[in-house]
Design an enzyme around this catalytic site. Structure first.
Site, short mmCIF file in Angstrom:
data_model
loop_
_atom_site.label_atom_id
_atom_site.label_comp_id
_atom_site.label_asym_id
_atom_site.label_seq_id
_atom_site.Cartn_x
_atom_site.Cartn_y
_atom_site.Cartn_z
N ASP A 179 0.81 -1.20 0.00
CA ASP A 179 0.00 0.00 0.00
C ASP A 179 0.86 1.27 0.00
O ASP A 179 1.82 1.38 0.77
CB ASP A 179 -0.90 -0.02 1.24
N GLU B 22 1.30 -0.06 -4.94
CA GLU B 22 0.54 1.16 -5.16
C GLU B 22 1.53 2.30 -5.00
O GLU B 22 2.15 2.43 -3.93
CB GLU B 22 -0.59 1.31 -4.14
N HIS C 179 -8.53 6.34 -13.81
CA HIS C 179 -9.01 7.72 -13.86
C HIS C 179 -9.50 8.10 -15.26
O HIS C 179 -10.51 8.80 -15.41
CB HIS C 179 -7.92 8.68 -13.39
N ASN D 102 -13.71 5.83 -1.11
CA ASN D 102 -13.32 7.20 -0.81
C ASN D 102 -14.28 8.22 -1.43
O ASN D 102 -14.04 9.42 -1.32
CB ASN D 102 -11.88 7.46 -1.26
#
Length: 588
Positions: free
Chosen positions: A255, A287, A310, A381
């Site tokens: 992470d 990540e 994205h 999120n």
């Protein structure tokens, strides 16, 4: 005690257990065993303390600090009473593996399914889902962090005991049974691990030694860990080895490594993991906001490619705030670059971050990138945990799913993607102190104040409270979620795409080379690859509302995202919100 580990409690010969703790600066350390007299530990060099004592598996123990409180073992392998309770001695040699000879598939053939063990009913709940996932075409599951966290629910990134599976999910042996059962289904198991920070409750390293943290820098989630100390580096590197050896995980996802303040730690971790796993294939995935391509050249198999996500999200939803602003100017061009070269940002300036980001990545294999329509971050999120299936037209999402599952980068589904789940996945915690629960709730609502849609304070007040048990319950899949005809149809389509990937593409993906990609107008793309055996794979997708002239690719259509799309493509038309894949077999 295994030669691979310095920390924690490890059974040795004669019914004894060796206890070790790194606690520089402490004047004394005492081992406390439940219902046994205290036992002073011996001071060794470089801040280490050790003692050997009678302590069979199941023994409850803690450490008494010479100038501080009694604390659980920071390298505890299991807890009794949450993160503040007693640590429990484990005998990792006692579990009898049914599939001890398991070896995982080649990485380029991977199809990842990310899941939250708690939301799926704990380790036993995940075991129950394995046959369905295997039949779907998933060959790798990735568990969000299972390390012990404070409270009854958490994403896992607030963990404070990295070696201990959280009690709410099940016992250490039940976690081993999950890995074992997955291997029996032909499914590899990866684990998400967090080496960049600790959670806000239950972290006793502050009391044990201040040397564990840096005073000069911090992370967005708390104090930065001081990787300048060998013992600190060993604590995490040995943790990686621990999961891969004692639990037989097939890989790790690390992470937010951009928050690790060390230029050498990641390379050292990779080298030591490869040596400790003795030739067994294990996969290390990052990540990394920095888009550091050099780490992917030799040390790590892949990186989660947020750039690709994205681009797709902007094309599907039109959203352009926060990090989506970096992709909103030309999302189709950016997606074409992501498909052909990996990273979109390869040294260009990020408007959102205010600085340049990334390195050249076009030379890397397609399998260096893990692409997804969404993951826990991109869903959870969001203020209300919105799934992509509630944000974009269903046929456009189907087109994106085809692009995801029938192109060479490693695809990842987030739990529920396979049946177009609309149930939210919210940010949830279960902290026991009212002060911390309030701080998390108010902090989260404040975080969204910068978004135009949450400028109204009353709307921010409707953001679910992470610490409310209802928030966790609302995020947990239910048996009826897959029963609606639309969900059944979506799962059938996903199964078809994965079957096509397995039968027609998987064994040819190692060494696939991009033959180029480009935008077709504002919201459409085309891309092409030469596969390892010379076959040519081509994909075209239109996420917009208009028909476009369809590129004429070699070979035959092998999949289309909507009724009639394949026939339309043969007629030279790419319908609105559709995608088609072609495959030309090698000559001869």
């Amino acid at each position: 005690m295994s030669e691979h580990y310095q920390f924690g409690a490890w059974p040795i010969a004669g019914g004894l257990c060796r206890f070790r703790l790194w606690a520089p600066g402490q004047p004394a350390i005492t081992l406390l065993r439940r219902d046994q007299p205290p036992l002073p530990m011996q001071a060794l060099e470089d801040g280490w303390w050790q003692v050997e004592a009678t302590a069979p598996a199941g023994t409850r123990y803690r450490f008494a600090l010479g100038d501080g409180p009694n604390v659980p073992d920071p390298a505890s392998h299991g807890q009794d009473g949450d993160v503040d309770g007693w640590s429990v001695v484990q005998d990792h040699g006692a579990y009898r593996w049914k599939h001890a000879d398991w070896r995982t598939h080649p990485w380029p053939q991977t199809v990842v399914y990310e899941l939250h063990a708690g939301a799926m009913g704990g380790f036993r709940g995940v075991i129950a889902e394995l046959p369905r996932l295997a039949s779907l075409g998933v060959n790798t599951i990735e568990l969000m962090p299972v390390n012990d966290f404070a409270g009854i629910a958490n994403w896992g990134y607030d963990g404070v005991l990295p070696y201990a599976p959280d009690e709410t999910y099940g016992s250490p042996d039940e976690l081993k049974a999950l890995v074992d059962a997955a291997h029996g289904q032909g499914i590899a198991v990866m684990l998400d691990v967090v080496y960049n920070h600790f959670g806000p409750a239950g972290n006793y390293w502050h009391a044990i030694t201040p040397d564990f943290f840096r005073s000069d820098i911090s992370t967005p989630w708390g104090e930065a860990i001081d990787f300048r100390h060998d013992a600190v580096r060993d604590f995490f590197i040995q943790n990686a080895i621990f999961w891969l050896r004692e639990y037989r995980f097939d890989g790790l996802r690390l992470d937010a490594v951009h928050a690790i303040a060390s230029e050498t730690f990641l390379s050292e971790l990779s080298d030591r993991v490869r040596a400790a796993t003795e030739g067994r294939p294990v996969y290390l995935v990052l990540e990394n906001e920095r888009n550091d391509a050099s780490l992917l050249e030799q040390k790590f198999e892949a990186q989660w490619n947020d750039d690709a996500h994205h681009c797709l999200h902007v094309l599907l939803t039109g959203e352009d705030e926060a990090y989506y602003a970096d992709y909103a100017d030309a999302p189709a061009e950016h997606l074409a670059r992501a498909l052909s070269e990996g990273f979109v940002y390869q040294g260009e300036e990020s408007k959102n971050l205010g600085h340049a980001r990334g390195q050249k990545s076009g030379h890397l294999p397609a399998s260096s990138f893990v692409n997804a329509l969404q993951n826990h971050d991109q869903v959870g999120n969001r203020a209300f945990g919105d799934r992509i299936f509630t944000l974009a037209p269903p046929d456009a999402v189907r087109a994106a799913l085809l692009v995801l599952l029938l192109t060479p980068p490693v695809p990842m589904l987030f739990m529920g993607d396979e049946y177009a789940a609309e149930r939210p996945f919210l940010f949830f915690t279960g902290f026991g102190t009212p002060e911390l629960a309030t701080a998390v709730r108010e902090g989260r609502r404040k975080e969204f104040a910068r978004f135009s849609s949450f400028a109204d304070p009353e709307r921010r007040e409707r953001i679910p409270d992470p610490n409310d048990p209802k928030t966790f319950a609302a995020s947990s899949p239910q048996p009826g979620d897959r029963a609606h005809p639309a969900n059944v149809e979506a799962e059938t389509f996903c199964r078809f795409l994965l079957e096509t990937r397995t039968k027609k593409l998987a064994r040819r993906l190692d060494g696939a080379q991009s033959l180029g990609a480009a935008a077709l107008g504002d919201r459409a793309i085309r891309a092409q690859w030469r596969l390892a055996d010379g076959a040519v794979l081509s994909v075209a997708a239109q996420f917009g509302d208009e028909s476009l002239p369809c590129p004429q690719f070699p070979g035959e259509p092998i999949a289309a995202s909507g009724p009639g799309a394949g026939e339309a493509a043969l007629g030279g038309e790419l319908p609105p919100r559709s995608a088609i894949a072609w495959l030309q077999e090698p000559a001869g």
